[in-house]
Design a protein around this motif. Structure first.
Motif: not given
Length: 476
Positions: A171-182, A255-261
């Protein structure tokens, strides 16, 4: 005392065994494991393949529980019924080894989690970490000796408790999800070619196997089921629910962190993802959830490990001493042997650079042969028509599902690669001494000619693995 334990598990208890076995250490390391291997597109492909393959395997367990209700501790008994005593032994040994290696990984991940807050525990393989893990190991051991039914009740409660923080994470991660990062990570940082995506997907295969290990939990405990039909229901429903959790955790993390991160996170990597959304308390929240989850998964797996040794001993494939039960109906000698070996692995973990990764990969490798033999037995029954005399209309569908499961499990062995096959042989070869003991106890010929050839392959592989480790060509 035996009669108070027999036939006492409801469908909900069996389902808790399935979910409790699958939801353990692996689910908390998914963001980092997938971040190291692939991007969202590769993850979607990987989960699609694993989902279909494991769903077919779940259907196989459901079908076999109906077709061979006389066989208990299914994952071992099916291999023996289909292919003989020694393949049945290898299935039991492989499953037992996977269970105890999984337990080693659980202890490592608990201590690695505590290492986030107490550096003395490091990545879970320091001397203080080993000492603390050993205390926990033997504390749980003596709890289980008090009774299987009591341990199963505790497992059901813990299973519910550990699902709640996972759902809150989603739930928390879905709220913080960023489509551009995904979208930035979608192709895994590589050109979108077939070979690149295929390579990424292959790199995730052992991870997906590890997190699905436990799908057979209800089948292994079939002798305790009130209703044989409950085994299949518990397997299918438990699998679908856990698959949904794992897909959500994996994809939302992109959608929260870049793949490398994601790839650089330390385990449990879910902690780092949630911390990026809600702040430092997120790491504490995940750490608490992980400890509850892993404690429950350990309880499930040590029960499964002891049960498989007990059942194999009762059917004269393992030495007789492993079938001894205490006054509470617990296979005590099987439990002692399991935890002694877990303790031995814990002692050597400080000498392995990536102890958790090694335990994870070896767990996945050791379970592949048992899964392959189960799928092959279901395929054999559907091919020959055995057990289908009164159920012709279902034969074709079950033949197709068993065939897909067989192809999937064989593909997993290929994806594991030579290194993991050799490391598996290093356990299968020496472990055959238990089979020698059992056959001598019964005054039976140890091997048929095909079984001797199979043992020769395992022995040669074990020798090659040991030499490779000694001379440094095979890293651990």
């Amino acid at each position: 005392m035996r009669t108070t334990v027999q036939a006492s598990f409801s469908v909900w208890t069996l389902m808790a065994m399935v979910v409790g076995s699958m939801v353990g250490a692996g689910i908390f390391s998914l963001p980092q494991a997938f971040g190291r291997a692939t991007g969202p597109f590769g993850a979607i492909i990987a989960w699609s393949i694993a989902g279909v393959g494991m769903l077919m395997l779940a259907f196989v367990f459901q079908s076999l529980s109906r077709r061979r209700p006389d066989l208990d501790a299914g994952i071992y008994a099916y291999a023996k019924a289909g292919f003989g005593d020694y393949p049945g032994f290898l299935s039991a040994l492989g499953y037992w080894s996977a269970a105890l290696l999984g337990n080693v990984s659980y202890f490592l991940l608990i201590k690695s989690t505590l290492g986030l807050f107490f550096p003395v525990f490091g990545d879970g393989n320091t001397i203080p970490a080993v000492a603390t893990s050993s205390i926990l190991l033997w504390s749980m051991h003596f709890i289980i000796l008090r009774g299987i039914r009591e341990a199963a009740i505790v497992n059901t409660i813990v299973t519910v408790a550990k699902i709640i923080p996972i759902l809150l994470f989603i739930v928390f991660v879905a709220i913080g999800f960023e489509a551009d990062l995904f979208a930035e990570s979608f192709w895994g940082g590589q050109e979108a070619t077939f070979s690149a995506i295929a390579s990424q997907v292959r790199a995730t295969m052992l991870v997906t196997v590890f997190v699905f290990v436990g799908i057979e939990g209800a089948s292994v405990y079939s002798r305790y089921a009130r209703n044989r039909a409950d085994i299949g229901i518990a397997t299918i429903v438990g699998f679908i629910g856990v698959l949904g959790l794992m897909v959500a955790i994996t994809l939302l993390s992109y959608g929260v962190l870049a793949r490398a991160d994601l790839a650089d996170l330390r385990n449990p990597s879910m902690a780092g993802v949630l911390e990026a959304v809600v702040g430092p308390w997120g790491a504490l929240f995940v750490a608490a959830g992980l400890i509850i989850s892993v404690a429950g998964a350990y309880l499930s797996w040590v029960l499964l490990a002891a049960e498989i040794l007990y059942s194999a001993s009762k059917s004269e494939t393992m030495p007789r001493f492993l079938s001894k039960e205490n006054r509470n109906g617990v296979p005590a000698n099987a439990l002692w042997l399991t935890n002694i070996v877990v303790q031995a692995f814990l002692i050597v973990t400080p000498f392995a650079q990536y102890a958790f990764t090694l335990a994870l990969e070896l767990t996945s490798s050791m379970i592949l042969v048992p899964y392959l033999l189960v799928a092959a037995y279901a395929f054999k029954l559907a091919w020959s028509g055995e057990t289908y005399a009164d159920d012709i209309r279902n034969r074709r569908g079950e033949f197709i599902r068993a065939g897909i499961a067989l192809i999937y499990t064989a593909g997993l062995i290929y994806a594991a690669g030579a290194k993991h096959l050799l490391l598996s042989a290093a356990i299968y070869g020496p472990g055959t001494i238990l089979y020698f003991i059992a056959r001598r106890e019964q005054n039976k010929t140890v091997f048929t000619f095909p079984e001797m050839a199979l043992f020769a392959i395992a022995a040669i592989g074990a020798g090659a693995a040991i030499l490779g480790i000694v001379y440094g060509s095979l890293s651990i």
